[in-house]
Design a protein around this motif. Structure first.
Motif, PDB file in Angstrom:
ATOM      1  N   TYR A 105       0.836  -1.204   0.000  1.00 44.77           N
ATOM      2  CA  TYR A 105       0.000   0.000   0.000  1.00 44.77           C
ATOM      3  C   TYR A 105       0.871   1.255   0.000  1.00 44.77           C
ATOM      4  CZ  TYR A 105      -4.328  -2.597   0.709  1.00 44.77           C
ATOM      5  OH  TYR A 105      -5.398  -3.420   0.536  1.00 44.77           O
ATOM      6  N   LEU A 106       1.949   1.244   0.768  1.00 47.21           N
ATOM      7  CA  LEU A 106       2.835   2.409   0.826  1.00 47.21           C
ATOM      8  C   LEU A 106       3.496   2.652  -0.533  1.00 47.21           C
ATOM      9  CD1 LEU A 106       4.203   4.689   2.360  1.00 47.21           C
ATOM     10  CD2 LEU A 106       5.974   3.054   3.046  1.00 47.21           C
ATOM     11  N   MET A 107       3.994   1.609  -1.170  1.00 52.09           N
ATOM     12  CA  MET A 107       4.604   1.760  -2.497  1.00 52.09           C
ATOM     13  C   MET A 107       3.594   2.336  -3.484  1.00 52.09           C
ATOM     14  SD  MET A 107       6.696  -1.696  -3.214  1.00 52.09           S
ATOM     15  CE  MET A 107       7.805  -2.373  -2.010  1.00 52.09           C
ATOM     16  N   PHE A 108       2.387   1.803  -3.444  1.00 55.48           N
ATOM     17  CA  PHE A 108       1.351   2.259  -4.356  1.00 55.48           C
ATOM     18  C   PHE A 108       1.026   3.729  -4.106  1.00 55.48           C
ATOM     19  CE2 PHE A 108      -3.105   2.553  -5.810  1.00 55.48           C
ATOM     20  CZ  PHE A 108      -2.920   2.174  -7.131  1.00 55.48           C
ATOM     21  N   LEU A 109       0.898   4.122  -2.844  1.00 59.92           N
ATOM     22  CA  LEU A 109       0.594   5.509  -2.495  1.00 59.92           C
ATOM     23  C   LEU A 109       1.715   6.443  -2.950  1.00 59.92           C
ATOM     24  CD1 LEU A 109      -1.208   7.600  -1.119  1.00 59.92           C
ATOM     25  CD2 LEU A 109      -0.039   7.061   1.030  1.00 59.92           C
ATOM     26  N   VAL A 110       2.952   6.065  -2.706  1.00 57.22           N
ATOM     27  CA  VAL A 110       4.081   6.898  -3.129  1.00 57.22           C
ATOM     28  C   VAL A 110       4.099   7.036  -4.652  1.00 57.22           C
ATOM     29  CG1 VAL A 110       6.610   7.026  -3.229  1.00 57.22           C
ATOM     30  CG2 VAL A 110       5.477   6.459  -1.074  1.00 57.22           C
ATOM     31  N   ALA A 111       3.851   5.939  -5.371  1.00 53.94           N
ATOM     32  CA  ALA A 111       3.808   5.995  -6.836  1.00 53.94           C
ATOM     33  C   ALA A 111       2.682   6.910  -7.315  1.00 53.94           C
ATOM     34  CB  ALA A 111       3.649   4.593  -7.421  1.00 53.94           C
ATOM     35  N   ILE A 112       1.535   6.868  -6.641  1.00 49.61           N
ATOM     36  CA  ILE A 112       0.418   7.758  -6.994  1.00 49.61           C
ATOM     37  C   ILE A 112       0.836   9.214  -6.816  1.00 49.61           C
ATOM     38  CG2 ILE A 112      -1.876   8.576  -6.311  1.00 49.61           C
ATOM     39  CD1 ILE A 112      -2.487   5.706  -5.452  1.00 49.61           C
ATOM     40  N   ILE A 113       1.468   9.516  -5.700  1.00 42.61           N
ATOM     41  CA  ILE A 113       1.856  10.899  -5.411  1.00 42.61           C
ATOM     42  C   ILE A 113       2.907  11.392  -6.405  1.00 42.61           C
ATOM     43  CG2 ILE A 113       2.984  12.399  -3.715  1.00 42.61           C
ATOM     44  CD1 ILE A 113       1.572  10.625  -1.544  1.00 42.61           C
ATOM     45  N   ILE A 114       3.951  10.591  -6.631  1.00 42.73           N
ATOM     46  CA  ILE A 114       5.018  11.003  -7.548  1.00 42.73           C
ATOM     47  C   ILE A 114       4.473  11.196  -8.960  1.00 42.73           C
ATOM     48  CG2 ILE A 114       7.133  10.221  -8.700  1.00 42.73           C
ATOM     49  CD1 ILE A 114       7.924   8.925  -6.009  1.00 42.73           C
ATOM     50  N   HIS A 115       3.601  10.300  -9.380  1.00 45.61           N
ATOM     51  CA  HIS A 115       3.037  10.396 -10.728  1.00 45.61           C
ATOM     52  C   HIS A 115       1.895  11.407 -10.790  1.00 45.61           C
ATOM     53  CE1 HIS A 115      -0.272   9.114 -13.436  1.00 45.61           C
ATOM     54  NE2 HIS A 115       0.687   9.215 -14.337  1.00 45.61           N
ATOM     55  N   GLY A 116       0.982  11.328  -9.841  1.00 51.23           N
ATOM     56  CA  GLY A 116      -0.276  12.056  -9.951  1.00 51.23           C
ATOM     57  C   GLY A 116      -0.232  13.529  -9.601  1.00 51.23           C
ATOM     58  N   PHE A 117       0.574  13.907  -8.616  1.00 53.81           N
ATOM     59  CA  PHE A 117       0.546  15.299  -8.161  1.00 53.81           C
ATOM     60  C   PHE A 117       0.965  16.285  -9.249  1.00 53.81           C
ATOM     61  CE2 PHE A 117       1.985  18.943  -5.503  1.00 53.81           C
ATOM     62  CZ  PHE A 117       0.736  19.274  -5.009  1.00 53.81           C
ATOM     63  N   PRO A 118       2.070  16.035  -9.980  1.00 49.65           N
ATOM     64  CA  PRO A 118       2.414  16.982 -11.050  1.00 49.65           C
ATOM     65  C   PRO A 118       1.313  17.126 -12.105  1.00 49.65           C
ATOM     66  CG  PRO A 118       4.271  15.551 -10.577  1.00 49.65           C
ATOM     67  CD  PRO A 118       3.100  15.006  -9.815  1.00 49.65           C
ATOM     68  N   PHE A 119       0.661  16.021 -12.446  1.00 44.45           N
ATOM     69  CA  PHE A 119      -0.422  16.103 -13.429  1.00 44.45           C
ATOM     70  C   PHE A 119      -1.630  16.834 -12.847  1.00 44.45           C
ATOM     71  CE2 PHE A 119       2.001  12.607 -15.348  1.00 44.45           C
ATOM     72  CZ  PHE A 119       2.080  13.086 -16.654  1.00 44.45           C
ATOM     73  N   SER A 120      -1.926  16.617 -11.572  1.00 42.75           N
ATOM     74  CA  SER A 120      -3.031  17.345 -10.939  1.00 42.75           C
ATOM     75  C   SER A 120      -2.760  18.840 -10.945  1.00 42.75           C
ATOM     76  CB  SER A 120      -3.245  16.851  -9.505  1.00 42.75           C
ATOM     77  OG  SER A 120      -3.731  15.536  -9.497  1.00 42.75           O
ATOM     78  N   ILE A 121      -1.509  19.220 -10.687  1.00 41.83           N
ATOM     79  CA  ILE A 121      -1.132  20.643 -10.736  1.00 41.83           C
ATOM     80  C   ILE A 121      -1.381  21.193 -12.143  1.00 41.83           C
ATOM     81  CG2 ILE A 121       0.813  22.249 -10.674  1.00 41.83           C
ATOM     82  CD1 ILE A 121       1.982  20.509  -8.396  1.00 41.83           C
ATOM     83  N   LEU A 122      -0.904  20.471 -13.139  1.00 43.45           N
ATOM     84  CA  LEU A 122      -1.049  20.925 -14.521  1.00 43.45           C
ATOM     85  C   LEU A 122      -2.511  21.087 -14.916  1.00 43.45           C
ATOM     86  CD1 LEU A 122       0.051  21.582 -17.345  1.00 43.45           C
ATOM     87  CD2 LEU A 122       0.015  19.124 -17.801  1.00 43.45           C
ATOM     88  N   TRP A 123      -3.327  20.062 -14.665  1.00 41.64           N
ATOM     89  CA  TRP A 123      -4.713  20.126 -15.129  1.00 41.64           C
ATOM     90  C   TRP A 123      -5.514  21.172 -14.355  1.00 41.64           C
ATOM     91  CZ3 TRP A 123      -3.509  18.594 -19.363  1.00 41.64           C
ATOM     92  CH2 TRP A 123      -2.908  17.386 -19.646  1.00 41.64           C
ATOM     93  N   ALA A 124      -5.257  21.327 -13.046  1.00 42.17           N
ATOM     94  CA  ALA A 124      -5.946  22.377 -12.279  1.00 42.17           C
ATOM     95  C   ALA A 124      -5.527  23.759 -12.784  1.00 42.17           C
ATOM     96  CB  ALA A 124      -5.661  22.226 -10.792  1.00 42.17           C
TER      97      ALA A 124
END
Length: 177
Positions: A105-124
Motif C-alpha cells: 500500500y505504501l509503495m502504491f501511495l508513493v507511486a500515486i503521489i510522484i506520478h499524480g501530483f504533477p499532473f493534478s497541478i497541470l490540469w488544475a
C-alpha cells in the motif's frame, strides 16, 4: 464523485481540468488530487480484497501481465512507477498493480503521489487559466499567453505520446529477455 470516477478507471484529466475551472487553482487542485488519490487507493484495496479473483483472472488473460509480474517481483518500486507513468489504462494502473503482492500500500501511495501530483497541478492550472480567459473575454478583455503553462502542456504531450510509451516498451522488452 471523483473517487467513484477513479474506481471505475475513467480518465482523470477532464475532471481535474473542470475542477480547476469551477473552483480555482488551489481548491480545484486539492479536491481533484485528494479524490484521485483516494479513488486509486479504494480501487487498489478492492483489487486486493473483494475483486481479487476477478482481477486476477482478467490479468491472466493479458500477455503483458506476466511480464509486469516479473518486473514487480524484481523491483516493485520501479515497476510501480513505470506502470503509473505508462500509457496503460487507469484500470491496469490501479487494479493490475493490486494483484501483484510485492507492491505494498505504501509503495502504491508513493507511486500515486510522484506520478499524480504533477499532473493534478497541470490540469488544475489549465482549468483555472481557461476560466480566467473565459471571464476576461466576457467583458471584452484579452490575456497574454501563459508561456509556462503552454510549455508544460507541450512537454506533457510529448512525454505522453513518445517518452512514456517508449520507456514502458523498453521496460517490457527487458523483462521479456
Amino acid at each position: 464523485g471523483f473517487i467513484f470516477w477513479e474506481v471505475c478507471g475513467l480518465p482523470t484529466m477532464v475532471v481535474e481540468t473542470a475542477a480547476g475551472m469551477a473552483f480555482g487553482f488551489r481548491h480545484g487542485l486539492l479536491g481533484s488530487f485528494v479524490g484521485k488519490t483516494c479513488g486509486s487507493m479504494v480501487a487498489f484495496t478492492l483489487g486486493r480484497t473483494l475483486l481479487s479473483n476477478t482481477v486476477g483472472k482478467k490479468m491472466e488473460e493479458s500477455n503483458s501481465f506476466g511480464l509486469i509480474e516479473r518486473g514487480v517481483a524484481n523491483n516493485p518500486w520501479l515497476s510501480a512507477l513505470v506502470i503509473r507513468y505508462s500509457p496503460f489504462p487507469e484500470l491496469i494502473k490501479n487494479y493490475g498493480l493490486s494483484v501483484t503482492k510485492p507492491v505494498t500500500y505504501l509503495m502504491f501511495l508513493v507511486a500515486i503521489i510522484i506520478h499524480g501530483f504533477p499532473f493534478s497541478i497541470l490540469w488544475a492550472a489549465l482549468g483555472n487559466d481557461s476560466s480566467l480567459r473565459l471571464r476576461a473575454s466576457e467583458v471584452g478583455e484579452t490575456m497574454a499567453a501563459n508561456v509556462i503553462l503552454n510549455g508544460l502542456v507541450v512537454f506533457v504531450t510529448i512525454f505522453g505520446f513518445v517518452v512514456s510509451p517508449a520507456v514502458t516498451g523498453w521496460w517490457l522488452a527487458d523483462l521479456n529477455r
